[in-house]
Write a protein that holds these residues in place. Structure first.
Motif, PDB file in Angstrom:
ATOM      1  N   MET A 123       0.840  -1.180   0.000  1.00 24.71           N
ATOM      2  CA  MET A 123       0.000   0.000   0.000  1.00 24.71           C
ATOM      3  C   MET A 123       0.887   1.246   0.000  1.00 24.71           C
ATOM      4  SD  MET A 123      -3.177   0.893   2.232  1.00 24.71           S
ATOM      5  CE  MET A 123      -3.288   1.455   3.678  1.00 24.71           C
ATOM      6  N   GLU A 124       0.581   2.187  -0.867  1.00 22.49           N
ATOM      7  CA  GLU A 124       1.383   3.403  -0.996  1.00 22.49           C
ATOM      8  C   GLU A 124       1.136   4.329   0.196  1.00 22.49           C
ATOM      9  OE1 GLU A 124       1.813   7.167  -4.013  1.00 22.49           O
ATOM     10  OE2 GLU A 124       1.074   5.283  -4.798  1.00 22.49           O
ATOM     11  N   THR A 125       2.219   4.874   0.733  1.00 25.27           N
ATOM     12  CA  THR A 125       2.108   5.806   1.850  1.00 25.27           C
ATOM     13  C   THR A 125       1.678   7.167   1.341  1.00 25.27           C
ATOM     14  OG1 THR A 125       3.881   4.659   3.001  1.00 25.27           O
ATOM     15  CG2 THR A 125       3.383   6.889   3.742  1.00 25.27           C
ATOM     16  N   ASP A 126       0.706   7.751   1.976  1.00 23.01           N
ATOM     17  CA  ASP A 126       0.269   9.098   1.605  1.00 23.01           C
ATOM     18  C   ASP A 126       1.402  10.071   1.908  1.00 23.01           C
ATOM     19  OD1 ASP A 126      -2.783  10.799   1.704  1.00 23.01           O
ATOM     20  OD2 ASP A 126      -0.847  11.787   1.873  1.00 23.01           O
ATOM     21  N   ILE A 127       1.702  10.933   0.964  1.00 17.74           N
ATOM     22  CA  ILE A 127       2.809  11.884   1.114  1.00 17.74           C
ATOM     23  C   ILE A 127       2.617  12.796   2.321  1.00 17.74           C
ATOM     24  CG2 ILE A 127       1.884  13.710  -0.381  1.00 17.74           C
ATOM     25  CD1 ILE A 127       5.506  12.526  -0.425  1.00 17.74           C
ATOM     26  N   MET A 128       1.370  13.042   2.695  1.00 23.61           N
ATOM     27  CA  MET A 128       1.103  13.946   3.802  1.00 23.61           C
ATOM     28  C   MET A 128       1.285  13.265   5.166  1.00 23.61           C
ATOM     29  SD  MET A 128       0.568  16.597   2.119  1.00 23.61           S
ATOM     30  CE  MET A 128       0.065  17.711   3.392  1.00 23.61           C
ATOM     31  N   GLU A 129       1.396  11.933   5.181  1.00 25.09           N
ATOM     32  CA  GLU A 129       1.511  11.221   6.447  1.00 25.09           C
ATOM     33  C   GLU A 129       2.956  11.014   6.882  1.00 25.09           C
ATOM     34  OE1 GLU A 129      -0.617   7.584   6.135  1.00 25.09           O
ATOM     35  OE2 GLU A 129      -2.551   8.580   5.920  1.00 25.09           O
ATOM     36  N   ASN A 130       3.892  11.166   5.956  1.00 22.17           N
ATOM     37  CA  ASN A 130       5.279  10.913   6.349  1.00 22.17           C
ATOM     38  C   ASN A 130       5.929  12.186   6.877  1.00 22.17           C
ATOM     39  OD1 ASN A 130       6.352  12.466   4.247  1.00 22.17           O
ATOM     40  ND2 ASN A 130       6.462  10.735   2.867  1.00 22.17           N
ATOM     41  N   ASP A 131       7.117  12.024   7.428  1.00 23.93           N
ATOM     42  CA  ASP A 131       7.838  13.170   7.993  1.00 23.93           C
ATOM     43  C   ASP A 131       8.547  13.985   6.932  1.00 23.93           C
ATOM     44  OD1 ASP A 131       7.063  12.643  10.569  1.00 23.93           O
ATOM     45  OD2 ASP A 131       8.779  11.340  10.960  1.00 23.93           O
ATOM     46  N   CYS A 181       8.981  16.541  -4.498  1.00 26.96           N
ATOM     47  CA  CYS A 181      10.026  15.515  -4.617  1.00 26.96           C
ATOM     48  C   CYS A 181       9.419  14.168  -5.011  1.00 26.96           C
ATOM     49  CB  CYS A 181      10.789  15.382  -3.304  1.00 26.96           C
ATOM     50  SG  CYS A 181      11.900  16.747  -2.977  1.00 26.96           S
ATOM     51  N   HIS A 182       8.234  13.891  -4.528  1.00 25.92           N
ATOM     52  CA  HIS A 182       7.575  12.618  -4.807  1.00 25.92           C
ATOM     53  C   HIS A 182       6.976  12.576  -6.217  1.00 25.92           C
ATOM     54  CE1 HIS A 182       5.507   8.903  -3.790  1.00 25.92           C
ATOM     55  NE2 HIS A 182       4.413   9.415  -4.318  1.00 25.92           N
ATOM     56  N   TYR A 183       6.269  13.627  -6.606  1.00 24.31           N
ATOM     57  CA  TYR A 183       5.526  13.633  -7.863  1.00 24.31           C
ATOM     58  C   TYR A 183       6.253  14.292  -9.028  1.00 24.31           C
ATOM     59  CZ  TYR A 183       1.600  12.095  -5.053  1.00 24.31           C
ATOM     60  OH  TYR A 183       0.787  11.387  -4.222  1.00 24.31           O
ATOM     61  N   GLY A 184       7.125  15.256  -8.752  1.00 27.65           N
ATOM     62  CA  GLY A 184       7.932  15.860  -9.802  1.00 27.65           C
ATOM     63  C   GLY A 184       7.299  16.971 -10.609  1.00 27.65           C
ATOM     64  N   THR A 185       6.043  17.318 -10.309  1.00 26.80           N
ATOM     65  CA  THR A 185       5.427  18.445 -11.007  1.00 26.80           C
ATOM     66  C   THR A 185       4.725  19.339  -9.993  1.00 26.80           C
ATOM     67  OG1 THR A 185       3.223  17.493 -11.405  1.00 26.80           O
ATOM     68  CG2 THR A 185       4.945  16.983 -13.033  1.00 26.80           C
ATOM     69  N   GLN A 186       4.639  20.611 -10.327  1.00 30.73           N
ATOM     70  CA  GLN A 186       3.983  21.556  -9.423  1.00 30.73           C
ATOM     71  C   GLN A 186       2.491  21.272  -9.305  1.00 30.73           C
ATOM     72  OE1 GLN A 186       5.009  25.640 -10.324  1.00 30.73           O
ATOM     73  NE2 GLN A 186       7.118  25.061 -10.784  1.00 30.73           N
ATOM     74  N   VAL A 187       1.874  20.868 -10.387  1.00 29.49           N
ATOM     75  CA  VAL A 187       0.432  20.612 -10.370  1.00 29.49           C
ATOM     76  C   VAL A 187       0.113  19.436  -9.450  1.00 29.49           C
ATOM     77  CG1 VAL A 187      -1.545  19.895 -11.773  1.00 29.49           C
ATOM     78  CG2 VAL A 187       0.033  21.632 -12.633  1.00 29.49           C
ATOM     79  N   LYS A 188       0.818  18.326  -9.632  1.00 24.34           N
ATOM     80  CA  LYS A 188       0.572  17.150  -8.788  1.00 24.34           C
ATOM     81  C   LYS A 188       0.960  17.407  -7.343  1.00 24.34           C
ATOM     82  CE  LYS A 188       0.904  13.683 -12.414  1.00 24.34           C
ATOM     83  NZ  LYS A 188       1.629  12.505 -12.898  1.00 24.34           N
ATOM     84  N   ALA A 189       2.075  18.115  -7.134  1.00 27.56           N
ATOM     85  CA  ALA A 189       2.502  18.427  -5.764  1.00 27.56           C
ATOM     86  C   ALA A 189       1.483  19.318  -5.078  1.00 27.56           C
ATOM     87  CB  ALA A 189       3.869  19.106  -5.772  1.00 27.56           C
ATOM     88  N   GLY A 190       0.986  20.304  -5.809  1.00 30.78           N
ATOM     89  CA  GLY A 190      -0.021  21.193  -5.241  1.00 30.78           C
ATOM     90  C   GLY A 190      -1.288  20.450  -4.861  1.00 30.78           C
ATOM     91  N   ALA A 191      -1.734  19.551  -5.736  1.00 32.53           N
ATOM     92  CA  ALA A 191      -2.938  18.772  -5.450  1.00 32.53           C
ATOM     93  C   ALA A 191      -2.727  17.885  -4.226  1.00 32.53           C
ATOM     94  CB  ALA A 191      -3.321  17.927  -6.661  1.00 32.53           C
TER      95      ALA A 191
END
Length: 70
Positions: free
Chosen positions: A1-9, A30-40
Motif C-alpha cells: 500500500m502506498e504511503t500518503d505523502i502527507m503522512e510521512n515526515d 520531490c515525490h511527484y515531480g510536477t507543481q500541479v501534482k505536488a499542489g494537489a
C-alpha cells in the motif's frame, strides 16, 4: 500500500522550512515531480507556490531549487 505523502515526515532537508504547507508542497514535489501534482497532494494552489517563490523567502526558494534537483 502506498504511503500518503502527507503522512510521512518528509525529507530532512526541509526541516528548516517553518511553514507546514510549504514543507508539504516540497515533499510532494520531490515525490511527484510536477507543481500541479505536488499542489494537489499538498492542498496548495499554484498561485500560492508562485507567491512563495516571489516573496523574498530565500529559505523556500533554495528548498524548492533543491527539490527540483531530486
Amino acid at each position: 500500500m502506498e504511503t500518503d505523502i502527507m503522512e510521512n515526515d518528509g525529507y530532512r532537508e526541509f526541516e528548516a522550512i517553518d511553514n507546514p504547507a510549504q514543507r508539504a508542497f516540497l515533499d510532494a514535489y520531490c515525490h511527484y515531480g510536477t507543481q500541479v501534482k505536488a499542489g494537489a497532494a499538498a492542498g496548495v494552489q499554484p498561485s500560492t507556490h508562485w507567491r512563495w517563490q516571489h516573496s523574498g523567502d530565500e529559505k523556500y526558494v533554495k528548498a524548492f531549487a533543491f527539490a527540483q534537483k531530486r
